[in-house]
Design an enzyme around this catalytic site. Sequence first.
Site: not given
Length: 688
Positions: A305, A481
């Site tokens: 992140t 992601h």
Amino acid sequence: MKNHWNKVSSFCNTKLGFFTLTIVLAWIKTYLMYLTKFNLGVKGSLQGFLLFLSPLATTILLFSIAIYMKGRKSYVYLLIIDLLTSTWLFANILYYREFSDFLTTTLIKGAGSASNNLGKSILGIIKPTDFFAFADVLFLVLLLVFKIVKIDIRKLNFKIPTTISAIAVVLFGINLTMAQQDRSGLLTRTFDNNYIVKYLGLNAFSVYDAVKAARTSAVKANADSSDLKSVRNYINTNHTEPNIQYTGVAKGKNVFIIHLESFQQFLIDFKWDNQEVTPNINKIYHANNTLSFDNFFNQVGQGKTADAELMLENSLFGLPEGAAMVTDGTSNTFQAAPAILGQKGYTTASFHGDVPSFWNRDNTYKSWGYDYFFSSKYFKEKKDYNIGYGMKDKIFLRDAANYIQQLPQPFYAKLITVTNHYPYILDKKNQTISKTNTGDSTVDGYVQTAKYLDESIGEFMAWLKATGLDKKSMVVFYGDHYGISANHKKAVAKLLNLKKFDDFDNAQFQRVPFMIQMPGLQGGINHTYGGEIDVLPTILNLLGISNQNTIQFGSDLLAPKRNQLVAFRNGDFVSPDFTKVNGTYYQTKTGEVVKNLTPEQKQQLAQKSNQVDTELSLSDKIITGDLLRFYKLKNFQKVNKKNYNYTKTKALKQLKATNKQKKNSLMSKNGNKSLMNLYHTDAPELDN
């Protein structure tokens, strides 16, 4: 046979014999763990042999420290060293299972910034067989406790331990030489930690990583403005002109960046249990006023992140180890989106329903120029409001809306959702779809948290429409992601009804959503290949802000002549024609391995690989050297971190004063009356 056993037993009762037994057990255990717990991509007999050999040299060298000791101390030290290396192996097994990478110095240094709520994740990762990492230690302790092996207190001749240490060094040299022959430039040109572990072992990798971290620190201390020359030359040479048809179409609009945690592209239009998993996001994706990208890839490394945020707001890649937000976010100079837009009259704010120190956001955001950071400190906290890594999305987005209505316009607001985060747990009262049936606990809960996230997005978008903010705003959605790592290939194949799911398929699986919605925007599904590195140039062009002289590695996703090469953090890449994974090239359209390359193809692939390596190394150079401190960007003032304070009382006092002066927030235009009565959520926790 009995005589042979007696000789072995007699040898083990000597200090040298016990040392040898310890080495052999640790070596075999480590090799078996390499084979069963890691996916190192071993190919061919040489790599197989090196994988077997690699733990031996460093194990002998480390353990030989103990046999320099006198008497019982040598046994105690030997067991302590064995326990420490076993613990390190165990920790890496757990980390690798979820992140497909190894623990590094920079990652450990920043552990405090990303360790909140990790307990449940770790419990979800552990498998009983992982404890085999300690099997040799337990066995040796039992041998000594029950006196099956007796302690030899005699001191060894000093020549013996020194000879053993020397043998270990020579053995490592042989190992390294063989590895260099198979993988040229192993220690100088690698972007993938798997290579180091595969060829040299985990202990060697740890030393390599520590040395590299120390060098990085030295690089920053010794860097100067001349180091920027190669960076600027590359950026200028490879600059892509943006799409002029879209230049400034969102000028003056509010900007929402909605972070879809762990959200992968395959969820778009995906059905389970006879229902759409994400109907609200599907609707946005297919809307006529939404620009949607179906070949948009996450490009994160260990920072996940944090890497996504770095790329999104700076167009710089994450680091090969750790997270730049943690290692460099406090001290480095940046020219990030919040500062760029803030100096164009925007109010900038980030929203996250967890502690402000997570990923070092409370410091990094000051370096990036965020006016406000609304963390968990700003929201009402109750026990059932939180799950996993922060506030549940429905409650978080509703509470965030209360502050959004107070932001002076135009504003740039980033909202980071967290419920759709590993280990994908959701209390029953919030479950609106059944789990999938792959049999993999990590995978099967994914649709439940994804649907919950989708429902929270639907509620938030309805509020924007009810308040009229939708007509004044550009809303950007992105998946940060992957949600399902490469360690769950069988489950993914079953989930998606695929006959196979190999390394090539996993590379394609890294697609995440990227969508831009705005009234009047000429939308549609765009098939260009791009990634998170390209977000900032795209947004800036839509807002009518030039990035001509900025240090950014991405390009406008709408540019007609853009280079569609997507670099992954480990040096692999995806493009419309070729995909590179672990040194193997594939045809992107068919997934077939490229064989019998023509000279033109060889040159083309070499150019692509070189470009990827160059971009990654230059981006690393900027961050590790803090090179932007030497770069004067025209019409941009360097961020002064002292100007920002995220303490709740001070920040809200500042917000109130600014609203009193500008009088253009949503709430100000509503006669200073809240519009929260227009926000509707079915979050069951709020009924209590």
